[in-house]
Design a protein around this motif. Structure first.
Motif, PDB file in Angstrom:
ATOM      1  N   PHE A  18       0.836  -1.204   0.000  1.00 15.71           N
ATOM      2  CA  PHE A  18       0.000   0.000   0.000  1.00 15.71           C
ATOM      3  C   PHE A  18       0.866   1.248   0.000  1.00 15.71           C
ATOM      4  O   PHE A  18       0.606   2.205  -0.748  1.00 15.71           O
ATOM      5  CB  PHE A  18      -0.913  -0.029   1.225  1.00 15.71           C
ATOM      6  N   MET A  19       1.904   1.261   0.827  1.00 14.98           N
ATOM      7  CA  MET A  19       2.796   2.426   0.881  1.00 14.98           C
ATOM      8  C   MET A  19       3.493   2.643  -0.453  1.00 14.98           C
ATOM      9  O   MET A  19       3.651   3.789  -0.909  1.00 14.98           O
ATOM     10  CB  MET A  19       3.834   2.233   1.982  1.00 14.98           C
ATOM     11  N   ALA A  20       3.926   1.556  -1.083  1.00 11.67           N
ATOM     12  CA  ALA A  20       4.600   1.668  -2.378  1.00 11.67           C
ATOM     13  C   ALA A  20       3.653   2.243  -3.430  1.00 11.67           C
ATOM     14  O   ALA A  20       4.054   3.060  -4.266  1.00 11.67           O
ATOM     15  CB  ALA A  20       5.109   0.288  -2.808  1.00 11.67           C
ATOM     16  N   LYS A  21       2.392   1.819  -3.372  1.00 11.10           N
ATOM     17  CA  LYS A  21       1.393   2.328  -4.325  1.00 11.10           C
ATOM     18  C   LYS A  21       1.169   3.824  -4.120  1.00 11.10           C
ATOM     19  O   LYS A  21       1.098   4.596  -5.082  1.00 11.10           O
ATOM     20  CB  LYS A  21       0.073   1.572  -4.120  1.00 11.10           C
ATOM     21  N   GLN A  22       1.076   4.229  -2.860  1.00 13.54           N
ATOM     22  CA  GLN A  22       0.851   5.638  -2.556  1.00 13.54           C
ATOM     23  C   GLN A  22       2.028   6.506  -2.983  1.00 13.54           C
ATOM     24  O   GLN A  22       1.850   7.639  -3.446  1.00 13.54           O
ATOM     25  CB  GLN A  22       0.612   5.814  -1.049  1.00 13.54           C
TER      26      GLN A  22
END
Length: 651
Positions: A375-379
């Protein structure tokens, strides 16, 4: 054994204390084995060594090194009913120092380990704010000028074409470039990003200086209190918020241990099980986040490139090291916990269940962490591998940043840091109990003042931990973390298994297991012996050698993005910490030789490594002793036979 003897034995056993029931012991052991490393170190190692590749190596190392040591220590503690100092002093007098070495390692670890709990308490209370304080860059003195928050930067560009968030305010790009000895470039790059120029080439604005995320800035500047000039020669003053949090952490430990295993055995019903509830909740939440799938795929899906890593020695070294430190043998904690067991408890079953539960928890936690990292990588529009961090960086920088992007961030912050507190407390309980048990075993008259012993140990731990509450306290924390449980711990483990298998003798050890009512199947008996006698010592020696080969000097996070490598004098202090257990082993041997000569006792090799007259099962030792001190007088050495306690009682 006659009735009168049994009754007296039971009275003495109660005096030392026992678990109220087998479940207390099981959960305490599980809580001790499942600690912070399962959540913040294991996922990072999985990423670093190829995900599923590391899982294969990890499970293999569990079977050939972690589990054998785990079971061996549970048997030792349960059979003797004593802590490590008394136990090794009786089973092999020359190696009484081994017990002291284990105790010193636990002593060093409890000092810094409770500091982690103090940090989590700090974050837990900070998370009750209407807005998490690490969501945005602050405007006060505690915020560094390089703190950068994406939303603020985007807002600056919308309001001002050449504006940039820097130095806690909207700053002209021209001023930013000039501050770093450059000029603003007249053109942008292909994706319309602002640039500076040094006269010969253009440099993207986000590469001109190392940007610091709000969560990292909060960790370093607000919580730790690092200053630009922080160093070993300038540790700065105490941060009273951290002092209060450390006091709270030691107060919790003290209150939970003040009545010994009777009180800690009840607390673990919450502290051992609560992390699993939180992990399940976090997994459900993490699986619903955008990008979670990519993170989990990175974690578990094998590729040809990843599988090729199985041929690399570094993967196996990392797996062996992780399983060893995760299960926690040679700290003295397992011996201490099992020493409070009923003599006939089935610790064989417990060892297998707890070891695999520990391994399963690490793997399960990996799914939780990688779903959130995806999720952090996507954001951030970054690959997964550029987002993940290990150790404190994962717990206090990466995850706090992730929760700011979730609905109701205060809830997820509370759950996560509450989980870290309970994970840390279980391990802290056991290591502190190891120290207090050793003191009370050495001075049995103190058992009547158990509460005072625990209070005294907690006060000493708090005072010594104050060095980590200064503005440069992270340096002391990293020094102890780096060196305290390294080579010395491995040397203790190697010494322990050699003393038990080759000095005391594997046949006697197996007989002790049978005395406690455990009937091992033939297959398991051969498995344990092959591990204890050959495989596990070789693996431990391999890990020890790799620790030396892969050694790098200790360093710590600093005010800047660069790591702060400690001066040579401080590194030497770390080496002393690393080898303090070895010093105690050698000093113990020298002292035993001197003491036995002084008292007219034999100092030949056989006498020094053979059990003395006080060695025996917890039931026999606690009962009215027979003339020779043991129920079974015949001791069969594996190499040769001789009477365990001859007529010469000068042993």
């Amino acid at each position: 054994m006659g009735k009168g003897k049994a009754e007296k034995g039971e009275e003495e056993e109660v005096e030392r204390g026992n678990w109220d029931n087998q479940c207390d012991f099981f959960l305490s052991c599980l809580g001790y084995a499942v600690g912070l490393g399962n959540v913040w170190r294991f996922p990072y190692l999985c990423y670093e060594h190829g995900g599923v590749t590391f899982l294969i190596a990890y499970v293999t190392m569990l079977l050939i090194s972690g589990l054998p040591l785990f079971f061996l220590e549970l048997v030792l503690g349960q059979y003797a009913g004593k802590g490590p100092i008394k136990l090794f002093g009786r089973i092999a007098p020359a190696f009484k120092g081994l017990g002291y070495g284990m105790l010193m390692i636990s002593f060093l670890v409890v000092i810094y380990y409770n500091m982690i709990i103090a940090w989590t308490i700090y974050y837990t209370f900070a998370g009750f704010a209407s807005e998490l304080p690490w969501t945005y860059c602050g405007t006060g003195n505690l915020t560094s000028r390089d703190c950068f928050q994406r939303e603020s930067g985007a807002g600056m560009l919308q309001r001002q074409q050449y504006g940039h968030f820097w130095d806690k305010k909207c700053t002209k790009v021209e001023d930013v470039c000039q501050n770093f000895g450059m000029e603003q470039a007249t053109e942008r790059d292909d994706t319309d990003r602002l640039q500076c120029t040094n006269g010969s080439m253009n440099i993207l604005l986000n590469k001109v200086y190392p940007r610091v995320s709000p969560s990292e800035d909060y960790f370093k500047r607000t919580m730790l209190g690092l200053e630009p000039d922080s160093s070993w020669s300038n540790m700065g003053g105490l941060k009273w918020e951290l002092v209060l949090c450390l006091a709270a952490a030691w107060t919790i430990v003290c209150l939970c241990l003040i009545k010994g295993v009777q009180s800690s055995g009840k607390v673990v019903y919450f502290t051992a099980l609560f992390p699993y509830l939180v992990l399940v909740i976090l997994l459900i939440r993490g699986a619903t986040l955008d990008g979670a799938y990519e993170g989990i795929v990175f974690y578990v899906v094998p590729t040809a490139e990843k599988m090729a890593n199985l041929g690399k020695i570094g993967v196996w070294s990392a797996a062996a090291t992780q399983i060893f430190y995760s299960l926690g043998p040679s700290f003295g904690g397992l011996i201490t916990l099992s020493s409070y067991n009923k003599f006939t408890n089935n610790c064989h079953r417990d060892a297998i269940l707890i070891a695999f539960a520990n391994c399963g928890t690490s793997i399960f936690a990996g799914f939780v962490i990688f779903s959130i990292i995806g999720f952090m990588a996507k954001q951030a529009a970054l690959p997964v591998e550029e987002v993940i961090k290990g150790g404190p960086g994962l717990a206090f920088i990466a995850y706090p940043e992730a929760v700011t992007q979730m609905p109701v961030p205060q809830l997820w912050s509370f759950l996560f840091f509450g989980m870290l507190i309970t994970l840390g407390l279980d391990s802290q309980f056991t290591m502190t109990e190891t120290i207090t048990t050793a003191i009370m075993d050495q001075y049995p008259n103190l058992r009547a003042h158990k509460g005072k012993v625990v209070i005294f140990a907690s006060i000493i731990g708090f005072i010594l931990g104050l060095t980590m509450c200064t503005r440069g306290g992270i340096f002391m924390f990293e020094l102890i973390n780096w060196y305290s449980a390294s080579w010395g711990l491995l040397i203790c483990a190697i010494t322990e298994i050699i003393v038990i298998m080759y000095a005391y003798g594997f046949r006697n050890f197996l007989e002790n297991i049978e005395e406690m009512g455990m009937k091992l199947p033939a297959f398991m008996k051969y498995y344990w012996l092959s591990m204890w006698m050959v495989v596990t010592p070789i693996v431990l020696c391999f890990v020890l050698i790799m620790n030396f080969v892969q050694y790098s000097p200790a360093y710590s996070p600093s005010y800047t993005q660069e790591n702060y490598y400690f001066p040579i004098g401080i590194q030497f202090l770390g080496w002393i910490m690393a080898l303090v257990a070895v010093f105690f082993i050698l000093i113990g041997i020298a002292f035993q030789i001197y003491n036995r000569k002084k008292n007219g006792k034999p100092t030949d090799f056989k006498s020094m490594v053979s059990p003395n007259e006080k060695w025996g099962s917890a039931i026999v030792v606690n009962a009215v002793k027979k003339p020779m001190g043991l129920d079974n007088q015949t001791y069969v050495k594996d190499e040769f036979s001789y009477n365990k306690y001859s007529a010469d009682t000068t042993y």
